[in-house]
Design an enzyme around this catalytic site. Structure first.
Site, PDB file in Angstrom:
ATOM      1  N   PRO A 194      -9.927  15.523 -96.411  1.00 32.22           N
ATOM      2  CA  PRO A 194      -9.607  16.338 -95.230  1.00 32.22           C
ATOM      3  C   PRO A 194     -10.855  16.771 -94.461  1.00 32.22           C
ATOM      4  O   PRO A 194     -10.763  17.170 -93.298  1.00 32.22           O
ATOM      5  CB  PRO A 194      -8.879  17.551 -95.816  1.00 32.22           C
ATOM      6  CG  PRO A 194      -8.393  17.111 -97.151  1.00 32.22           C
ATOM      7  CD  PRO A 194      -9.403  16.131 -97.660  1.00 32.22           C
TER       8      PRO A 194
ATOM      9  N   GLU B 263      -8.151  18.409-107.509  1.00 32.54           N
ATOM     10  CA  GLU B 263      -8.699  19.360-106.550  1.00 32.54           C
ATOM     11  C   GLU B 263      -9.833  18.766-105.719  1.00 32.54           C
ATOM     12  O   GLU B 263     -10.239  19.326-104.713  1.00 32.54           O
ATOM     13  CB  GLU B 263      -9.211  20.605-107.274  1.00 32.54           C
ATOM     14  CG  GLU B 263      -8.117  21.528-107.768  1.00 32.54           C
ATOM     15  CD  GLU B 263      -7.268  22.076-106.630  1.00 32.54           C
ATOM     16  OE1 GLU B 263      -7.832  22.625-105.673  1.00 32.54           O
ATOM     17  OE2 GLU B 263      -6.037  21.934-106.708  1.00 32.54           O
TER      18      GLU B 263
ATOM     19  N   ARG C  99      -3.588  -6.219 -89.958  1.00 38.62           N
ATOM     20  CA  ARG C  99      -2.760  -6.737 -88.871  1.00 38.62           C
ATOM     21  C   ARG C  99      -3.591  -7.147 -87.654  1.00 38.62           C
ATOM     22  O   ARG C  99      -3.071  -7.817 -86.761  1.00 38.62           O
ATOM     23  CB  ARG C  99      -1.691  -5.712 -88.472  1.00 38.62           C
ATOM     24  CG  ARG C  99      -2.204  -4.422 -87.904  1.00 38.62           C
ATOM     25  CD  ARG C  99      -1.104  -3.381 -87.767  1.00 38.62           C
ATOM     26  NE  ARG C  99       0.032  -3.861 -87.020  1.00 38.62           N
ATOM     27  CZ  ARG C  99       0.090  -3.932 -85.703  1.00 38.62           C
ATOM     28  NH1 ARG C  99      -0.954  -3.550 -84.984  1.00 38.62           N
ATOM     29  NH2 ARG C  99       1.170  -4.379 -85.088  1.00 38.62           N
TER      30      ARG C  99
ATOM     31  N   ASP D 162      -0.185  -2.572 -78.821  1.00 37.16           N
ATOM     32  CA  ASP D 162      -0.039  -1.398 -79.672  1.00 37.16           C
ATOM     33  C   ASP D 162      -0.399  -0.127 -78.909  1.00 37.16           C
ATOM     34  O   ASP D 162      -1.228  -0.145 -78.000  1.00 37.16           O
ATOM     35  CB  ASP D 162      -0.974  -1.498 -80.887  1.00 37.16           C
ATOM     36  CG  ASP D 162      -0.556  -2.582 -81.853  1.00 37.16           C
ATOM     37  OD1 ASP D 162       0.606  -2.998 -81.794  1.00 37.16           O
ATOM     38  OD2 ASP D 162      -1.399  -2.997 -82.670  1.00 37.16           O
TER      39      ASP D 162
END
Length: 248
Positions: free
Chosen positions: A89, A116, A154, A169
């Protein structure tokens, strides 16, 4: 390109690598994925890979020693100095530009954290880049690794059925960074709803204008920040601005 994935749960990747259209990239080794379990490099009879955090607190922390040993084995097998990526994060969010850069790279070592977190000393010494999928927390980095691998796969030549598919896209610079437009297929009428007549007209200029207008409409409604970015980059035409003014 080659991606070495460090994960405590390599079995999660087994169905992912053999399913869907992107399997062509993995089977052909256009995107060569190799899985490494740090538990195989842990010491002791119990092959322990985590321990309690210094200073107390909830949860467990992944130990740096088995991770470093695993990384050393990867380095011994790879001929290049591939960057080490940790999914966290704390990292910047992965976006289309990042995916395009990775799709043209030689690959990387992808470290999937668990519990953690990871001993900060391993991060400080070995990790070159941290990446996040978004402002939320997952149980581990495996889902993020799969997302990156899928997005990269892809974009490889011959992987998609239509080589031009990815050019349309969402977020692609070919669409000025806008979201993609809605899509329709047979039957022409379904549950009282008809496909847009513009798409059935066979008039290519009319079709492209309809698609452009719908991209602008969807983006203005769902992601106005992308409209602002396209405007700042000078990507919007007078016709685009006229439509956006009507939507305001």
């Amino acid at each position: 390109m080659r991606f070495d994935v460090v994960t405590l749960f390599p079995e999660l990747f087994a169905p992912f690598l053999v399913s869907g259209v992107t399997r062509r990239a993995y089977e052909s080794r256009l995107v060569d994925v190799r899985l490494w379990n740090p538990r195989d490099f842990a010491e002791g009879n119990y092959k322990r890979v985590d321990d309690r955090p210094f200073g107390g607190g909830p949860g467990m922390v992944m130990m740096g020693v088995p991770l470093a040993a695993c990384l050393a084995a990867i380095r011994a097998e790879r001929a290049d100095a591939a960057p080490v990526v940790l999914f966290s994060p704390a990292g910047p969010r992965l976006d289309h530009a990042g995916v395009e850069a990775w799709s043209a790279s030689e690959g990387a070592v992808l470290v999937c954290g668990r519990y953690e977190g990871i001993d900060q000393r391993f991060i400080d010494r070995y990790v070159d880049l941290q990446l996040s999928l978004g402002d939320f927390v997952l149980s581990g980095g495996e889902i993020v690794a799969m997302a990156l691998l899928d997005a990269v796969a892809r974009l490889q030549p011959g992987v998609l059925g239509d080589q031009d598919s990815h050019q349309f896209d969402s977020f692609n610079p070919a669409l000025d960074g806008l979201l993609d437009c809605p899509h329709y297929t047979r039957p022409e009428e379904w549950e009282g709803m008809k496909a847009p007549p513009e798409l059935l007209s066979g008039h290519h200029v009319q079709i492209e204008r309809w698609r452009r207008d719908r991209r602008l409409e969807v983006t203005a409604r769902q992601r106005p920040d992308l409209i602002a970015a396209a405007r700042a980059a000078g990507r919007l035409t007078k016709a685009d601005e006229a439509l956006l003014a009507k939507l305001a």
